[in-house]
Design an enzyme around this catalytic site. Structure first.
Site, PDB file in Angstrom:
ATOM      1  N   HIS A   1      -1.572   0.579   7.398  1.00 39.79           N
ATOM      2  CA  HIS A   1      -2.145   0.749   6.068  1.00 39.79           C
ATOM      3  C   HIS A   1      -1.843   2.176   5.626  1.00 39.79           C
ATOM      4  O   HIS A   1      -1.592   3.059   6.459  1.00 39.79           O
ATOM      5  CB  HIS A   1      -3.652   0.493   6.077  1.00 39.79           C
ATOM      6  CG  HIS A   1      -4.274   0.521   4.715  1.00 39.79           C
ATOM      7  ND1 HIS A   1      -3.737  -0.168   3.642  1.00 39.79           N
ATOM      8  CD2 HIS A   1      -5.373   1.167   4.231  1.00 39.79           C
ATOM      9  CE1 HIS A   1      -4.484   0.042   2.575  1.00 39.79           C
ATOM     10  NE2 HIS A   1      -5.482   0.848   2.896  1.00 39.79           N
TER      11      HIS A   1
ATOM     12  N   CYS B   1       0.811  -1.216   0.000  1.00 40.80           N
ATOM     13  CA  CYS B   1       0.000   0.000   0.000  1.00 40.80           C
ATOM     14  C   CYS B   1       0.844   1.266   0.000  1.00 40.80           C
ATOM     15  O   CYS B   1       0.487   2.254  -0.647  1.00 40.80           O
ATOM     16  CB  CYS B   1      -0.977   0.002   1.176  1.00 40.80           C
ATOM     17  SG  CYS B   1      -0.197  -0.220   2.801  1.00 40.80           S
TER      18      CYS B   1
ATOM     19  N   ASP C   1      -8.171   4.846  -1.799  1.00 39.02           N
ATOM     20  CA  ASP C   1      -7.684   3.612  -1.177  1.00 39.02           C
ATOM     21  C   ASP C   1      -7.911   2.456  -2.152  1.00 39.02           C
ATOM     22  O   ASP C   1      -9.043   2.008  -2.351  1.00 39.02           O
ATOM     23  CB  ASP C   1      -8.416   3.357   0.142  1.00 39.02           C
ATOM     24  CG  ASP C   1      -7.884   2.142   0.889  1.00 39.02           C
ATOM     25  OD1 ASP C   1      -7.042   1.402   0.332  1.00 39.02           O
ATOM     26  OD2 ASP C   1      -8.311   1.930   2.038  1.00 39.02           O
TER      27      ASP C   1
END
Length: 195
Positions: free
Chosen positions: A71, A17, A86
Site C-alpha cells: 500500500h 494507490c 490515505d
C-alpha cells in the site's frame, strides 16, 4: 494541516494507490512547492508481500484487517507534527500520524513475523522524478484489467516505463528512499515508541 485538495476533489482510482499518491505529490509541487521538501511517498510492504491494514474504506466486516501485498500513503512531516494522507482509509484526511498508527497500523508485536510491516520512505520530489508504471501488474495473463485503470496516461520517466517493483521491494540495496521497520518509522516521524 491540509496541503492537498479535499478527499472528494483528489485524483483517485481504486486499487492504484501508488498513482494516487503520485498525483497528490504532483499537486503539491504545482500548488504548494514550498512544502514539497516535507512531503514523502511511503510504500508499505514486506518480504512476503502480506501486510495487514485496518480502517479500510472498502467496508470490511467487524475489526478484520485488509491484507495487501503493498500500500502507498503520503506523509507530511513538518515542525514536529506528521500527517498521513490515505485516500483508501476511512480515517480522517489528513490524519495525524499517531492516530493513523494506532488505528490503521496498530502494532507488529502481536502479529506473526510474516505480517510485520516495513516502510520505504521516498521524498516527494524524488518520487515524482523516478517513479514509472506501465500498469502491467494490474493485468491478468489474458491482458484483462484486474481493476479499471486511471483515465490519464501511464506515469513514466524519460528513461523508464516500469519500476514499481523497485519501490515495493523492502531491500535497502534496491530503489530509492530509506527503509524502516514500523516501530522505527513511528519513532522517526512521530517521536514516539508506543507502537
Amino acid at each position: 494541516m491540509n496541503i492537498t485538495p479535499s478527499r472528494d476533489d483528489c485524483v483517485y482510482t481504486s486499487c492504484y494507490c501508488e498513482e494516487n499518491v503520485w498525483k497528490l505529490c504532483e499537486f503539491i509541487k504545482a500548488e504548494k512547492p514550498e512544502m514539497l521538501g516535507e512531503v514523502f511517498a511511503v510504500f508499505i510492504s514486506n518480504d512476503d508481500r502480506m501486510i495487514p491494514l485496518w480502517k479500510w474504506k472498502s467496508g470490511r466486516e467487524g475489526d478484520e484487517p485488509a491484507i495487501w501485498d503493498y500500500h502507498v500513503i503520503l506523509l507530511y512531516a513538518s515542525r514536529g507534527q506528521s500527517w498521513i494522507y490515505d485516500l483508501d482509509s476511512e480515517l480522517p484526511f489528513p490524519c495525524p500520524l499517531m492516530l493513523y498508527a494506532r488505528l490503521a497500523f496498530r502494532s507488529d508485536r502481536h502479529l506473526k513475523p510474516t505480517f510485520h510491516r516495513k516502510l520505504r520512505v521516498v521524498s516527494a520530489d524524488g518520487f515524482l522524478l523516478t517513479f514509472a508504471s506501465d500498469r502491467s501488474h494490474m493485468k491478468d495473463n489474458e491482458g484483462a484489467w484486474h481493476s479499471p485503470p486511471p483515465p490519464y496516461p501511464c506515469i513514466h520517466t524519460p528513461n523508464c516505463s516500469m519500476n514499481l517493483e523497485d519501490f515495493i521491494s523492502m531491500e535497502s540495496s534496491v530503489g530509492w528512499g530509506q527503509i524502516f521497520s514500523l516501530s522505527h518509522f513511528i519513532q522517526q516521524y512521530a517521536h514516539s515508541n508506543t507502537i
